[in-house]
Design a protein around this motif. Sequence first.
Motif, short mmCIF file in Angstrom:
data_model
loop_
_atom_site.label_atom_id
_atom_site.label_comp_id
_atom_site.label_asym_id
_atom_site.label_seq_id
_atom_site.Cartn_x
_atom_site.Cartn_y
_atom_site.Cartn_z
N LYS A 61 0.84 -1.20 0.00
CA LYS A 61 0.00 0.00 0.00
C LYS A 61 0.88 1.26 0.00
CE LYS A 61 -3.93 2.13 2.24
NZ LYS A 61 -4.93 2.06 3.30
N LYS A 62 1.94 1.25 0.80
CA LYS A 62 2.86 2.39 0.84
C LYS A 62 3.51 2.60 -0.53
CE LYS A 62 4.18 2.04 5.70
NZ LYS A 62 5.28 1.73 6.63
N ILE A 63 3.90 1.50 -1.17
CA ILE A 63 4.52 1.60 -2.48
C ILE A 63 3.54 2.15 -3.50
CG2 ILE A 63 5.43 0.22 -4.41
CD1 ILE A 63 6.84 -1.51 -2.31
N LEU A 64 2.28 1.69 -3.45
CA LEU A 64 1.26 2.19 -4.38
C LEU A 64 1.04 3.69 -4.19
CD1 LEU A 64 -1.36 -0.69 -4.30
CD2 LEU A 64 0.10 -0.02 -6.21
N ILE A 65 1.02 4.15 -2.94
CA ILE A 65 0.84 5.58 -2.67
C ILE A 65 2.01 6.37 -3.26
CG2 ILE A 65 0.83 7.31 -0.82
CD1 ILE A 65 -0.79 5.22 0.86
N GLU A 66 3.22 5.87 -3.06
CA GLU A 66 4.41 6.55 -3.58
C GLU A 66 4.41 6.56 -5.11
OE1 GLU A 66 7.67 8.78 -3.91
OE2 GLU A 66 6.57 8.40 -2.06
N LEU A 67 4.06 5.43 -5.72
CA LEU A 67 4.02 5.36 -7.18
C LEU A 67 2.96 6.31 -7.74
CD1 LEU A 67 4.47 1.53 -7.85
CD2 LEU A 67 6.11 3.36 -8.30
N ASN A 68 1.82 6.43 -7.05
CA ASN A 68 0.78 7.37 -7.48
C ASN A 68 1.30 8.81 -7.44
OD1 ASN A 68 -1.79 6.25 -8.31
ND2 ASN A 68 -1.84 5.29 -6.30
N LYS A 69 2.03 9.15 -6.39
CA LYS A 69 2.61 10.49 -6.29
C LYS A 69 3.57 10.75 -7.44
CE LYS A 69 2.43 10.98 -1.26
NZ LYS A 69 3.26 11.05 -0.03
N GLN A 70 4.44 9.75 -7.71
CA GLN A 70 5.41 9.89 -8.80
C GLN A 70 4.71 10.02 -10.15
OE1 GLN A 70 8.22 6.66 -8.65
NE2 GLN A 70 8.84 7.14 -6.56
N MET A 71 3.62 9.24 -10.34
CA MET A 71 2.88 9.29 -11.60
C MET A 71 2.26 10.67 -11.79
SD MET A 71 -0.32 6.94 -12.88
CE MET A 71 -1.43 7.57 -11.62
N LYS A 72 1.65 11.22 -10.74
CA LYS A 72 1.03 12.54 -10.84
C LYS A 72 2.08 13.61 -11.11
CE LYS A 72 -3.02 11.42 -8.13
NZ LYS A 72 -3.73 11.54 -6.88
N LYS A 73 3.24 13.49 -10.46
CA LYS A 73 4.31 14.46 -10.70
C LYS A 73 4.80 14.37 -12.15
CE LYS A 73 8.84 16.04 -9.07
NZ LYS A 73 9.12 16.63 -10.34
N ALA A 74 4.97 13.16 -12.64
CA ALA A 74 5.43 12.97 -14.02
C ALA A 74 4.44 13.57 -15.01
CB ALA A 74 5.65 11.49 -14.31
N SER A 75 3.15 13.35 -14.78
CA SER A 75 2.16 13.92 -15.70
C SER A 75 2.11 15.44 -15.57
CB SER A 75 0.79 13.30 -15.48
OG SER A 75 0.28 13.63 -14.22
N HIS A 76 2.28 15.95 -14.36
CA HIS A 76 2.31 17.40 -14.16
C HIS A 76 3.50 18.02 -14.88
CE1 HIS A 76 3.16 21.19 -11.98
NE2 HIS A 76 1.85 21.29 -12.01
N ASP A 77 4.64 17.28 -14.91
CA ASP A 77 5.84 17.75 -15.59
C ASP A 77 5.81 17.45 -17.09
OD1 ASP A 77 6.74 18.55 -13.11
OD2 ASP A 77 8.04 16.82 -12.82
N LEU A 78 4.67 16.94 -17.57
CA LEU A 78 4.47 16.59 -18.98
C LEU A 78 5.39 15.46 -19.44
CD1 LEU A 78 4.03 20.16 -20.50
CD2 LEU A 78 2.28 18.64 -19.59
N ASN A 79 5.78 14.61 -18.51
CA ASN A 79 6.59 13.44 -18.82
C ASN A 79 5.64 12.24 -18.91
OD1 ASN A 79 8.46 11.44 -19.10
ND2 ASN A 79 9.64 11.96 -17.27
N PHE A 80 4.89 12.20 -20.00
CA PHE A 80 3.80 11.24 -20.12
C PHE A 80 4.28 9.80 -20.25
CE2 PHE A 80 1.97 15.26 -21.74
CZ PHE A 80 1.13 15.48 -20.67
N GLU A 81 5.43 9.58 -20.87
CA GLU A 81 5.95 8.22 -20.99
C GLU A 81 6.21 7.63 -19.61
OE1 GLU A 81 7.23 10.78 -22.72
OE2 GLU A 81 6.72 10.27 -24.79
N GLU A 82 6.82 8.42 -18.74
CA GLU A 82 7.09 7.96 -17.38
C GLU A 82 5.79 7.75 -16.61
OE1 GLU A 82 9.30 6.86 -13.95
OE2 GLU A 82 9.71 6.85 -16.08
#
Length: 96
Positions: A61-82
């Motif tokens: 669950k902790k890993i999923l929360i962290e991955l979600n944060k990273q995914m949102k940051k990547a999309s916010h930074d327009l790094n859609f592949e990541e």
Amino acid sequence: MQYAIDETNRRKKIQEAYNKEHGITPKSTKRRLDESLKLEEYDALAWKKEKVEKMPAAERKKILIELNKQMKKASHDLNFEEAIRLRDEIEKIKKI
């Protein structure tokens, strides 16, 4: 809104001129939706899955929360592949 449209058209003209000058013919990319953008070797993938399966639910669950944060940051930074790679990783963990 008009500024964005004008800017897009301006950039399109520059790109078309560049392509014509260098003999480039643009073509669409084609891939299946479930194809990963980044190829992983089978051994590494199997090792990850085995490691995640042995992991306690709270840790996953902790890993999923962290991955979600990273995914949102990547999309916010327009790094859609990541962002897509992270989304796929999240789905793999959820299936376990």
